[in-house]
Design an enzyme around this catalytic site. Structure first.
Site, PDB file in Angstrom:
ATOM      1  N   TYR A  25       0.843  -1.203   0.000  1.00  0.00           N
ATOM      2  CA  TYR A  25       0.000   0.000   0.000  1.00  0.00           C
ATOM      3  C   TYR A  25       0.878   1.253   0.000  1.00  0.00           C
ATOM      4  O   TYR A  25       0.647   2.193  -0.772  1.00  0.00           O
ATOM      5  CB  TYR A  25      -0.929  -0.021   1.221  1.00  0.00           C
ATOM      6  CG  TYR A  25      -1.728   1.238   1.412  1.00  0.00           C
ATOM      7  CD1 TYR A  25      -2.771   1.562   0.554  1.00  0.00           C
ATOM      8  CD2 TYR A  25      -1.425   2.120   2.454  1.00  0.00           C
ATOM      9  CE1 TYR A  25      -3.503   2.727   0.721  1.00  0.00           C
ATOM     10  CE2 TYR A  25      -2.155   3.277   2.631  1.00  0.00           C
ATOM     11  CZ  TYR A  25      -3.188   3.580   1.767  1.00  0.00           C
ATOM     12  OH  TYR A  25      -3.897   4.746   1.940  1.00  0.00           O
ATOM     13  N   GLU A  47     -11.732   6.573   4.920  1.00  0.00           N
ATOM     14  CA  GLU A  47     -11.144   7.391   5.989  1.00  0.00           C
ATOM     15  C   GLU A  47     -12.188   7.718   7.052  1.00  0.00           C
ATOM     16  O   GLU A  47     -11.871   7.775   8.243  1.00  0.00           O
ATOM     17  CB  GLU A  47     -10.539   8.670   5.415  1.00  0.00           C
ATOM     18  CG  GLU A  47      -9.278   8.455   4.590  1.00  0.00           C
ATOM     19  CD  GLU A  47      -8.088   7.945   5.394  1.00  0.00           C
ATOM     20  OE1 GLU A  47      -8.153   7.925   6.637  1.00  0.00           O
ATOM     21  OE2 GLU A  47      -7.087   7.548   4.769  1.00  0.00           O
ATOM     22  N   TRP A  55      -5.942   2.136  10.569  1.00  0.00           N
ATOM     23  CA  TRP A  55      -5.997   1.967   9.126  1.00  0.00           C
ATOM     24  C   TRP A  55      -5.811   0.493   8.758  1.00  0.00           C
ATOM     25  O   TRP A  55      -6.360   0.025   7.760  1.00  0.00           O
ATOM     26  CB  TRP A  55      -4.945   2.848   8.447  1.00  0.00           C
ATOM     27  CG  TRP A  55      -4.882   2.611   6.956  1.00  0.00           C
ATOM     28  CD1 TRP A  55      -3.832   2.172   6.225  1.00  0.00           C
ATOM     29  CD2 TRP A  55      -5.955   2.793   6.014  1.00  0.00           C
ATOM     30  NE1 TRP A  55      -4.179   2.055   4.896  1.00  0.00           N
ATOM     31  CE2 TRP A  55      -5.475   2.423   4.734  1.00  0.00           C
ATOM     32  CE3 TRP A  55      -7.290   3.220   6.136  1.00  0.00           C
ATOM     33  CZ2 TRP A  55      -6.271   2.489   3.582  1.00  0.00           C
ATOM     34  CZ3 TRP A  55      -8.085   3.265   4.990  1.00  0.00           C
ATOM     35  CH2 TRP A  55      -7.571   2.908   3.734  1.00  0.00           C
TER      36      TRP A  55
END
Length: 200
Positions: A25, A47, A55
């Protein structure tokens, strides 16, 4: 700032080494500019789901989110009804939070309004790209003047779960700023991508 040495021997942002799934990522997505409205909408939604969570949790569920929310096609999500909310609340592949689920549906409707008024979601969002002299040292802040301004305008237009910290994380990830650490092997690549990027 301390860096993480990856399996290839190159240094990267420290956070990229804190979970195995972060490396790809970090290397291929984070900080690289995005113009596609669907990806931008997806990231704003993810988000908002991250608020109060990690996350890593969201990234591990990203494919589940994509399946559950029709690939974050705003036109489809905007038509969701109570039955869809019930379906999503029963879906263990996503974060089952009624307020955030309902916010995604609301925000899809607001996104369609924005496309109608601005031409595209990207055209609106990239207006908030800060000037170089407004960007702080990498990863030294969690909000900025630009993220505060964008958050305020999104809220004024009826968006939900888009506070300044959420918006700043979105800006980092979607390449509105290059927040890769100095010395990170991907910083120059992200900067080149931003230099070559055609702003909408």
């Amino acid at each position: 700032m301390t860096l993480f040495v990856g399996p290839d021997g190159h240094e990267r942002c420290k956070w990229s080494g804190s979970a195995p799934e972060f490396l790809d990522y970090h290397d291929t997505e984070w900080g690289f500019p995005v113009v596609d409205d669907t990806r931008l909408f997806e990231k704003l939604c993810l988000e908002s789901f991250q608020s109060g969570l990690s996350w890593r949790t969201i990234l591990n569920k990203r494919e589940g989110f994509r399946r559950a929310f029709d690939g974050f096609d705003a036109a489809k999500v905007a038509r969701y009804d109570d039955a869809d909310v019930a379906r999503l609340l029963a879906d263990a592949s996503i974060v089952r939070h009624r307020g955030k689920i309902e916010a995604v549906i609301n925000n899809a409707q607001r996104a369609l309004e924005m496309v109608e008024s601005e031409g595209s979601l990207a055209r609106f969002l990239w207006q908030y790209e800060p000037a170089d002299d407004e960007v702080a040292e990498p990863q030294t802040q969690s909000t900025s003047a630009s993220s505060v301004a964008l958050s305020k305008e999104l809220k004024r237009r009826g968006w939900k779960f888009v506070g300044p910290t959420t918006v700043f994380a979105f800006m980092q990830a979607m390449g509105l700023i290059n927040d890769h650490s100095h010395g990170c092997v991907r910083r120059d690549a992200a900067e080149k991508a931003r230099a070559d990027f055609k702003r909408p």
